[in-house]
Design an enzyme around this catalytic site. Structure first.
Site, PDB file in Angstrom:
ATOM      1  N   SER A   7      33.506  32.865  57.186  1.00  0.00           N
ATOM      2  CA  SER A   7      32.859  33.893  58.001  1.00  0.00           C
ATOM      3  C   SER A   7      31.687  34.444  57.193  1.00  0.00           C
ATOM      4  CB  SER A   7      33.849  34.971  58.404  1.00  0.00           C
ATOM      5  OG  SER A   7      34.300  35.626  57.260  1.00  0.00           O
ATOM      6  N   GLU A  60      18.927  32.625  62.996  1.00  0.00           N
ATOM      7  CA  GLU A  60      19.518  32.353  64.315  1.00  0.00           C
ATOM      8  C   GLU A  60      20.102  33.641  64.867  1.00  0.00           C
ATOM      9  OE1 GLU A  60      22.710  29.663  63.430  1.00  0.00           O
ATOM     10  OE2 GLU A  60      21.378  28.177  62.546  1.00  0.00           O
ATOM     11  N   LYS A  94      22.893  36.086  66.115  1.00  0.00           N
ATOM     12  CA  LYS A  94      24.334  36.138  65.878  1.00  0.00           C
ATOM     13  C   LYS A  94      25.029  36.339  67.216  1.00  0.00           C
ATOM     14  CE  LYS A  94      27.878  37.787  62.796  1.00  0.00           C
ATOM     15  NZ  LYS A  94      28.947  38.166  63.709  1.00  0.00           N
ATOM     16  N   ASP A 133      27.739  36.882  70.018  1.00  0.00           N
ATOM     17  CA  ASP A 133      28.936  37.710  70.010  1.00  0.00           C
ATOM     18  C   ASP A 133      29.999  37.056  70.881  1.00  0.00           C
ATOM     19  OD1 ASP A 133      30.503  39.742  69.256  1.00  0.00           O
ATOM     20  OD2 ASP A 133      29.531  41.284  70.456  1.00  0.00           O
ATOM     21  N   TYR A 142      26.294  25.596  65.772  1.00  0.00           N
ATOM     22  CA  TYR A 142      25.361  26.034  64.734  1.00  0.00           C
ATOM     23  C   TYR A 142      25.680  25.568  63.318  1.00  0.00           C
ATOM     24  CZ  TYR A 142      28.832  29.836  65.102  1.00  0.00           C
ATOM     25  OH  TYR A 142      29.984  30.559  65.211  1.00  0.00           O
ATOM     26  N   LYS A 185      22.892  42.740  60.494  1.00  0.00           N
ATOM     27  CA  LYS A 185      23.318  43.373  61.740  1.00  0.00           C
ATOM     28  C   LYS A 185      22.224  44.240  62.335  1.00  0.00           C
ATOM     29  CE  LYS A 185      27.650  42.118  62.285  1.00  0.00           C
ATOM     30  NZ  LYS A 185      28.707  43.039  62.548  1.00  0.00           N
ATOM     31  N   CYS A 201      38.715  80.314  78.160  1.00  0.00           N
ATOM     32  CA  CYS A 201      39.240  78.949  78.101  1.00  0.00           C
ATOM     33  C   CYS A 201      39.389  78.385  79.514  1.00  0.00           C
ATOM     34  CB  CYS A 201      40.587  78.966  77.391  1.00  0.00           C
ATOM     35  SG  CYS A 201      41.469  77.399  77.513  1.00  0.00           S
ATOM     36  N   CYS A 224      43.440  78.045  80.155  1.00  0.00           N
ATOM     37  CA  CYS A 224      44.363  79.181  80.259  1.00  0.00           C
ATOM     38  C   CYS A 224      43.648  80.517  80.485  1.00  0.00           C
ATOM     39  CB  CYS A 224      45.231  79.261  79.004  1.00  0.00           C
ATOM     40  SG  CYS A 224      44.322  79.818  77.559  1.00  0.00           S
ATOM     41  N   CYS A 271      39.700  78.492  71.850  1.00  0.00           N
ATOM     42  CA  CYS A 271      40.544  79.251  72.763  1.00  0.00           C
ATOM     43  C   CYS A 271      41.496  80.043  71.879  1.00  0.00           C
ATOM     44  CB  CYS A 271      41.305  78.278  73.659  1.00  0.00           C
ATOM     45  SG  CYS A 271      42.824  78.951  74.335  1.00  0.00           S
ATOM     46  N   CYS A 280      48.267  78.265  74.834  1.00  0.00           N
ATOM     47  CA  CYS A 280      47.456  77.558  75.844  1.00  0.00           C
ATOM     48  C   CYS A 280      48.035  76.154  76.063  1.00  0.00           C
ATOM     49  CB  CYS A 280      46.020  77.463  75.356  1.00  0.00           C
ATOM     50  SG  CYS A 280      45.004  76.335  76.336  1.00  0.00           S
TER      51      CYS A 280
END
Ligand code: IVH
Length: 662
Positions: free
Chosen positions: A80, A111, A113, A115, A223, A311, A405, A408, A423, A428
């Site tokens: 990888s 090239e 990449k 996915d 590839y 990336k 809130c 509540c 809150c 609550c």
């Protein structure tokens, strides 16, 4: 002409037209003419079944149904790629290569990449004989029957000089338009659509029934090569050209460039094209062109030194804010959220984004009806980058932050310093549901099956008013809840009962003391070793604990000063919850050592690896420095691996690490 000769001729013609259509995108005949050839072959094979060959295009419809996938050992490991994210990191990579090769400037092939999912195809004497997934790089799964159904995968190679044995590697993926068409069709049939092209490509290829795979619009690009007998390539450029000449689909978007500037140019150009491309990509793959240099550079662990993935930054896309809502968390924190027109970004459909807090909301000035850029990076919560003010019409509605809130109606208050509005009512329902969920979470009490929805339902029906009430639940009460069968209720009760045997560190984390995360919980557990000692600790005692400052100490002391909290802890203990003090580690494999984990581990989770190291006396750190003793490098390890190599830190593969653990 004999039927056998005619069948062979039809197959040749069909393969030729298939290649023109799917790989070159330049058909010579109409669809009707192609269909007529195919029909003739189908009829011929039906009349003379002995003429059917495994590589006949009639076999692409699928049909084989397997019990399970056989394992395939790759003749040569499937590697990888390491990752780099910016100019500086790529410069480092390039400099390392220049030093190692002694070259002024290195020639690279760039090239896209893709996915998708990495696969390997094996051709013997030009015939496709086996296809497999990457698996862990050494052993993958045999998906030959499924790969045969891919329309742009040639079942026989053509052209001059086809090698005796050719292993080719590439990516199976789904084009954006095909993905949309497929999902629309699924939706029209009332079925669940796929989340993203990558997952659906992977899912489609791992089908035991190849007819299912045949019905999915999968594509493939090749590839790289593995073992080749009967041919050799001096450069990557030559290799890709040869693959193309054999009729294999190779991405035409590739370029041969020189040095940093060449690569940066290719990277920027591809980034600009990204959205216009017909498939999803997440970066640029940069590979050394010359085969002989590659051999000299070699590999580290599972990644080659001669290639890297640069990336792309997280994707940002435009969408519209439908509404702004607020959410109340377990500590009462009120978080504004934007409800968005769904948009496909970073590989998933996003329909909500966090706005973090009131200050952030004001700073970005997000209004209902605004057009905004949203971003999603990795697994993080999607967020709004900025408002596109030029698209405002005047009809946008500024959000008025609530003073009570929304759940509540208790008053909302901001701490003197903080941006966070909370809150003020500890009872609550939203806070209570959040505390329950936190209590049950995997790294806290680990109560399987107690998810967000169930916590909310239990609070709403007043089955619990504190986390301690969980230990008083019974089957009858639980089965009274909507969509709760007897079996799941019993499973939940079992999980709750199991959680009683826990560790002090998990228990302290589960209490949900403001600002106390897993690391602090661990430090507190190690220091105080039992609950009463922790509850009695003074502000000064607390500050003696490693990494605890005055703010944290005040927060912890404040928590235990609250009578409700003390009562909750007492109730938990009297319900039978038994938090075990941390084991005193004598000496272990990692005593006194600092270990960094990076990449994806295949045999265990990050949490498990961390626990295993700590149990053996080691410490796990998030970043590599001179003080790091070991780096455990999983799959797709990136910049940490590079850094460790530079600093001379000992790198362990997952297998070596597992061996050390015993
Ligand atoms: S080359 C040693 N080229 O990225 C080289 N990989 O992070 C290994 N990928 O497992 C692969 N596009 O699934 C290569 N043009 C490309 C690629 C590519 C996508 C994937 C592949 C690989 C992963 C590594």
């Amino acid at each position: 002409m004999t039927p056998a000769e005619r069948a062979a001729e039809l197959r040749r013609e069909l393969a030729y037209h298939n290649h023109r259509y799917y790989t070159l995108d330049a058909p010579e005949v109409s669809d009707a003419a192609y269909d007529a050839l195919m029909r003739e072959l189908v009829q011929l094979e039906a009349a003379f079944p002995q003429l059917v060959t495994p590589d006949s295009p009639t076999q692409r419809v699928g049909g084989a149904v397997l019990e399970k996938f056989e394992k395939v050992t790759h003749r040569q490991q499937m590697l990888s790629l390491g990752n780099v994210f910016d100019d500086a990191e790529f410069t480092e990579f390039d400099e390392r290569l220049r030093k190692a090769t002694g070259l002024e400037a290195v020639q690279y092939v760039c090239e896209p990449k893709m996915d998708g999912l990495a696969i390997e195809l094996v051709y013997e004497n030009g015939r496709f004989v086996q296809g497999s997934t990457r698996g862990d790089g050494v052993i993958g799964e045999d998906v030959t029957e499924n790969l045969k159904t891919l329309k742009n995968l040639p079942l026989t190679l053509s052209g001059e000089g086809v090698p005796k044995l050719l292993e080719v590697r590439g990516e199976v993926f789904i084009r954006k338009a095909d993905f949309k068409r497929m999902n629309d069709a699924l939706l029209a049939r009332g079925e669940e659509p796929f989340v993203n092209p990558r997952n659906s490509a992977a899912g489609s290829l791992r089908q035991l029934d190849s007819r299912v795979t045949a019905s999915r619009p999968l594509s493939i690009y090749l590839y790289e090569v593995g073992v080749v007998e009967g041919a050799s390539f001096d450069t990557h450029t030559q290799k890709l050209a040869a693959l193309e000449a054999f009729g294999l689909p190779v991405n035409p978007r590739r370029s041969l460039v020189t040095g940093f500037d060449g690569v940066k140019g290719a990277w920027s150009a591809l980034l600009a094209e990204r959205h216009a491309l017909p498939y999803e990509i997440d970066g640029l793959v940069v590979k050394v062109d010359r085969t002989e240099l590659r051999a000299r550079l070699g590999q580290v662990s599972k990644t080659p030194r001669w290639a890297v993935a640069w990336k792309f930054p997280p994707e940002e896309l435009e969408t519209k804010v439908r509404k702004i809502l607020v959410q109340v968390g377990r500590t009462g924190a009120i978080t504004p959220l934007a409800e968005l027109e769904p948009v496909f970004v970073g590989g998933v459909t996003v329909s909500r984004a966090t706005l973090h807090n009131e200050d952030e909301l004001r700073r970005k000035d997000v209004r209902e009806g605004d057009w905004v850029f949203v971003r999603r990076a990795g697994d993080v919560i999607p967020e709004i980058v900025k408002v596109i003010t030029t698209k405002r019409t005047g009809a946008e509605v500024p959000f008025v932050f609530p003073t009570t809130c929304p759940v509540c109606q208790a008053p909302v208050k901001k701490a003197d310093d903080g941006a966070i509005a909370r809150c003020t009512n500890r009872a609550c329902p939203a806070q209570l549901a959040g505390r329950l969920r936190h209590f049950a979470t995997r790294t806290a009490m680990d109560i399987d099956g107690l998810g967000e929805k169930l916590c909310e339902a239990m609070v709403e029906r007043a089955l619990v008013t504190s986390v301690a009430d969980l230990y008083r639940l019974d089957l009858k009460t639980l089965t009274g809840l909507e969509r709760m069968g007897e079996k799941s209720a019993q499973n939940l009760l079992d999980a709750i009962a199991r959680s009683k045997q826990t560790t002090l560190r998990r228990f302290v984390y589960a209490l949900g003391i403001p600002d106390v995360g897993e690391a602090t919980a661990k430090a507190l557990a190690e220091h105080f070793r039992e609950v009463p000692a922790l509850m009695a600790a003074s502000f000064d005692d607390l500050q003696r604990v490693k990494d605890i400052g005055p703010e944290m100490a005040a927060s912890i002391r404040g928590f235990f000063d609250e009578p409700d909290n003390r009562a909750m802890v007492e109730q938990l203990l009297s319900a039978g919850v038994t938090p075990a003090p941390p084991e005193i580690v004598a000496t272990g494999t990692f005593t006194g050592k600092t270990v960094v984990l990076t990449g994806t581990l295949t045999g265990m989770t990050r949490d498990e690896a961390k626990e295993a190291i700590e149990k053996r006396g080691g410490k796990v750190s998030g970043s590599v420095s001179k003080k790091t003793d070991f780096l455990v490098a999983g799959e797709e390890a990136g910049s940490k691996l590079t850094k460790a190599q530079e600093l001379g830190v000992k790198v362990l593969t997952e297998a070596e690490f597992a061996a050390l653990l015993g």
